[in-house]
Design a protein around this motif. Structure first.
Motif, PDB file in Angstrom:
ATOM      1  N   THR A 135       0.831  -1.205   0.000  1.00 59.77           N
ATOM      2  CA  THR A 135       0.000   0.000   0.000  1.00 59.77           C
ATOM      3  C   THR A 135       0.864   1.252   0.000  1.00 59.77           C
ATOM      4  N   PHE A 136       1.960   1.237   0.749  1.00 57.92           N
ATOM      5  CA  PHE A 136       2.894   2.362   0.753  1.00 57.92           C
ATOM      6  C   PHE A 136       3.469   2.593  -0.643  1.00 57.92           C
ATOM      7  N   ASN A 137       3.844   1.506  -1.322  1.00 56.71           N
ATOM      8  CA  ASN A 137       4.407   1.641  -2.669  1.00 56.71           C
ATOM      9  C   ASN A 137       3.400   2.219  -3.659  1.00 56.71           C
ATOM     10  N   ARG A 138       2.110   2.051  -3.388  1.00 55.36           N
ATOM     11  CA  ARG A 138       1.094   2.577  -4.294  1.00 55.36           C
ATOM     12  C   ARG A 138       0.790   4.052  -4.058  1.00 55.36           C
ATOM     13  N   LEU A 139       1.453   4.676  -3.114  1.00 55.70           N
ATOM     14  CA  LEU A 139       1.223   6.101  -2.883  1.00 55.70           C
ATOM     15  C   LEU A 139       1.537   6.925  -4.129  1.00 55.70           C
ATOM     16  N   TRP A 140       2.439   6.420  -4.961  1.00 58.15           N
ATOM     17  CA  TRP A 140       2.805   7.123  -6.194  1.00 58.15           C
ATOM     18  C   TRP A 140       2.120   6.503  -7.411  1.00 58.15           C
ATOM     19  N   GLY A 141       1.113   5.678  -7.180  1.00 54.80           N
ATOM     20  CA  GLY A 141       0.449   5.000  -8.276  1.00 54.80           C
ATOM     21  C   GLY A 141      -0.332   5.902  -9.198  1.00 54.80           C
ATOM     22  N   THR A 142      -0.695   7.106  -8.726  1.00 54.03           N
ATOM     23  CA  THR A 142      -1.464   8.021  -9.573  1.00 54.03           C
ATOM     24  C   THR A 142      -0.684   8.410 -10.824  1.00 54.03           C
ATOM     25  N   LEU A 143       0.637   8.469 -10.733  1.00 54.09           N
ATOM     26  CA  LEU A 143       1.446   8.825 -11.900  1.00 54.09           C
ATOM     27  C   LEU A 143       1.265   7.802 -13.016  1.00 54.09           C
ATOM     28  N   ALA A 144       1.321   6.525 -12.665  1.00 49.69           N
ATOM     29  CA  ALA A 144       1.127   5.474 -13.669  1.00 49.69           C
ATOM     30  C   ALA A 144      -0.296   5.496 -14.223  1.00 49.69           C
ATOM     31  N   LEU A 145      -1.265   5.812 -13.356  1.00 52.45           N
ATOM     32  CA  LEU A 145      -2.650   5.881 -13.823  1.00 52.45           C
ATOM     33  C   LEU A 145      -2.855   7.039 -14.792  1.00 52.45           C
ATOM     34  N   LEU A 146      -2.193   8.159 -14.536  1.00 53.11           N
ATOM     35  CA  LEU A 146      -2.282   9.291 -15.455  1.00 53.11           C
ATOM     36  C   LEU A 146      -1.685   8.942 -16.814  1.00 53.11           C
ATOM     37  N   ARG A 147      -0.577   8.212 -16.804  1.00 55.36           N
ATOM     38  CA  ARG A 147       0.025   7.788 -18.070  1.00 55.36           C
ATOM     39  C   ARG A 147      -0.891   6.817 -18.806  1.00 55.36           C
ATOM     40  N   TRP A 148      -1.565   5.968 -18.045  1.00 53.23           N
ATOM     41  CA  TRP A 148      -2.542   5.052 -18.648  1.00 53.23           C
ATOM     42  C   TRP A 148      -3.666   5.853 -19.309  1.00 53.23           C
ATOM     43  N   GLY A 149      -4.113   6.911 -18.629  1.00 50.93           N
ATOM     44  CA  GLY A 149      -5.155   7.757 -19.204  1.00 50.93           C
ATOM     45  C   GLY A 149      -4.698   8.438 -20.477  1.00 50.93           C
ATOM     46  N   VAL A 150      -3.464   8.934 -20.478  1.00 46.46           N
ATOM     47  CA  VAL A 150      -2.932   9.581 -21.683  1.00 46.46           C
ATOM     48  C   VAL A 150      -2.837   8.584 -22.830  1.00 46.46           C
ATOM     49  N   ALA A 151      -2.348   7.372 -22.523  1.00 51.02           N
ATOM     50  CA  ALA A 151      -2.243   6.345 -23.567  1.00 51.02           C
ATOM     51  C   ALA A 151      -3.613   5.960 -24.112  1.00 51.02           C
ATOM     52  N   THR A 152      -4.625   5.944 -23.251  1.00 53.77           N
ATOM     53  CA  THR A 152      -5.980   5.622 -23.700  1.00 53.77           C
ATOM     54  C   THR A 152      -6.526   6.716 -24.606  1.00 53.77           C
ATOM     55  N   LEU A 153      -6.202   7.961 -24.293  1.00 53.60           N
ATOM     56  CA  LEU A 153      -6.648   9.064 -25.148  1.00 53.60           C
ATOM     57  C   LEU A 153      -5.929   9.057 -26.495  1.00 53.60           C
ATOM     58  N   GLU A 154      -4.638   8.761 -26.473  1.00 56.14           N
ATOM     59  CA  GLU A 154      -3.852   8.773 -27.705  1.00 56.14           C
ATOM     60  C   GLU A 154      -4.148   7.563 -28.593  1.00 56.14           C
ATOM     61  N   HIS A 155      -4.342   6.411 -27.961  1.00 61.80           N
ATOM     62  CA  HIS A 155      -4.568   5.181 -28.727  1.00 61.80           C
ATOM     63  C   HIS A 155      -5.797   4.454 -28.163  1.00 61.80           C
ATOM     64  N   PRO A 156      -6.975   4.991 -28.372  1.00 59.95           N
ATOM     65  CA  PRO A 156      -8.183   4.360 -27.821  1.00 59.95           C
ATOM     66  C   PRO A 156      -8.509   3.074 -28.565  1.00 59.95           C
ATOM     67  N   PRO A 157      -9.193   2.134 -27.911  1.00 55.93           N
ATOM     68  CA  PRO A 157      -9.631   0.916 -28.608  1.00 55.93           C
ATOM     69  C   PRO A 157     -10.549   1.265 -29.773  1.00 55.93           C
ATOM     70  N   ALA A 158     -10.471   0.470 -30.824  1.00 53.34           N
ATOM     71  CA  ALA A 158     -11.294   0.745 -32.007  1.00 53.34           C
ATOM     72  C   ALA A 158     -12.770   0.494 -31.736  1.00 53.34           C
ATOM     73  N   ASP A 159     -13.052  -0.505 -30.922  1.00 54.50           N
ATOM     74  CA  ASP A 159     -14.445  -0.825 -30.617  1.00 54.50           C
ATOM     75  C   ASP A 159     -15.008   0.201 -29.643  1.00 54.50           C
ATOM     76  N   CYS A 160     -16.226   0.680 -29.913  1.00 54.84           N
ATOM     77  CA  CYS A 160     -16.805   1.737 -29.084  1.00 54.84           C
ATOM     78  C   CYS A 160     -17.084   1.253 -27.658  1.00 54.84           C
ATOM     79  N   VAL A 161     -17.470  -0.009 -27.494  1.00 53.03           N
ATOM     80  CA  VAL A 161     -17.746  -0.539 -26.161  1.00 53.03           C
ATOM     81  C   VAL A 161     -16.447  -0.640 -25.364  1.00 53.03           C
ATOM     82  N   LEU A 162     -15.414  -1.186 -25.975  1.00 51.51           N
ATOM     83  CA  LEU A 162     -14.121  -1.287 -25.292  1.00 51.51           C
ATOM     84  C   LEU A 162     -13.554   0.092 -24.979  1.00 51.51           C
TER      85      LEU A 162
END
Length: 286
Positions: free
Chosen positions: A103-130
């Motif tokens: 749990t302590f190691n996840r204190l900085w997990g928001t950074l990885a989640l933000l990068r995941w969000g950026v990657a999702t915006l840049e390369h979204p799945p082709a299927d609308c549901v996904l």
């Protein structure tokens, strides 16, 4: 003929020669062990995700073992009665320590989640549901992580939060984790449907190509590669299904404010299944 017993014996090796030989043996043993050490390093700590996965599997495995030993001690058998109660307690204490570290190691997990969000915006799945599922997962996790961080820091008196507030934060962060897991199951169901649809389309294409020998030959060249890719995709899909099916009751358990849904033994077993299912391929590729 001279007596052979009178022949001079060879001089004993000097201390320097012995030390050189000993050093050579140590160096050879170290060189032989280096590939194993490299594999252990890659499997255990090559990435933060690998470290957390090893810690997670160990944590829940120890919890499951400690609860199992407590139940064994209750059996009417002399060997069971001889089992010290200190062993399960120490195993559970170690498991709790590992949980705290994770749990302590996840204190900085928001950074990885933000990068995941950026990657999702840049390369979204082709299927609308996904695409909708991925967006909702990013948002749920971006809300989850700050709540978990606040609950953890409040529980350690770093933030001035009451026990009631800390408990609420843990509960609501668990519900957001449950949302993520449910969306993962929906994603897997959608991918299964899309894969079946693609397989049917491929079967139609093969049937249509039977009238053209050249088309059949061209398709046969790629069949082996596509078959291997399909097997790998099915294996990954099945592994993700097992992991999330194990996570799902755990997330519901921690999302409830009333009586607990699962026993500590069940949580340890489910967590071990979820961690071990992901850990096995990690070590195979290390």
């Amino acid at each position: 003929m001279a007596d052979s017993s009178a022949l001079p014996l060879p001089p004993p090796p000097s201390p320097h020669a012995l030390s050189v030989r000993a050093r050579e043996r140590v160096v050879a043993a170290a060189a032989a062990a280096d590939p194993l050490l490299a594999k252990l390093q890659r499997g255990l700590t090559a990435t933060p995700a690998a470290l957390d996965l090893n810690l997670m599997t160990t944590q829940y495995g120890l919890q499951f073992l400690s609860e199992l030993l407590l139940r064994v001690r209750l059996l009417p058998h002399p060997a069971a009665a001889a089992l010290s109660s200190a062993i399960p307690t120490r195993l559970r204490t170690f498991a709790s320590l590992i949980s705290d570290i994770r749990t302590f190691n996840r204190l900085w997990g928001t950074l990885a989640l933000l990068r995941w969000g950026v990657a999702t915006l840049e390369h979204p799945p082709a299927d609308c549901v996904l695409r909708a599922i991925a967006t909702c997962q990013v948002l749920a996790n971006l809300c989850f992580q700050p709540m978990e961080n606040a609950a953890y820091l409040g529980g350690h008196s770093v933030l001035p939060l009451s026990k009631r507030t800390v408990g609420k934060l843990w509960t609501y962060s668990s519900r957001l984790w449950a949302v993520h897991v449910i969306l993962e199951l929906v994603r897997l169901a959608r991918e299964y449907g899309l894969a079946r649809r693609a397989a049917k389309a491929k079967a139609v294409a093969v049937a249509a190509a039977t009238a053209n020998e050249k088309d059949i030959t061209d398709m046969a060249v790629t069949d082996d590669t596509e078959a291997q890719s399909a097997v790998a995709a099915r294996t990954l899909w099945a592994r993700q299904l097992i992991v999330n099916a194990a996570y799902f009751p755990m997330t519901i358990h921690w999302s409830l404010e009333s009586a607990p849904l699962l026993s500590d033994l069940a949580i340890g077993l489910l967590g071990t299944i979820a961690g071990g299912t992901r850990l096995i391929p990690l070590w195979r590729s290390a």
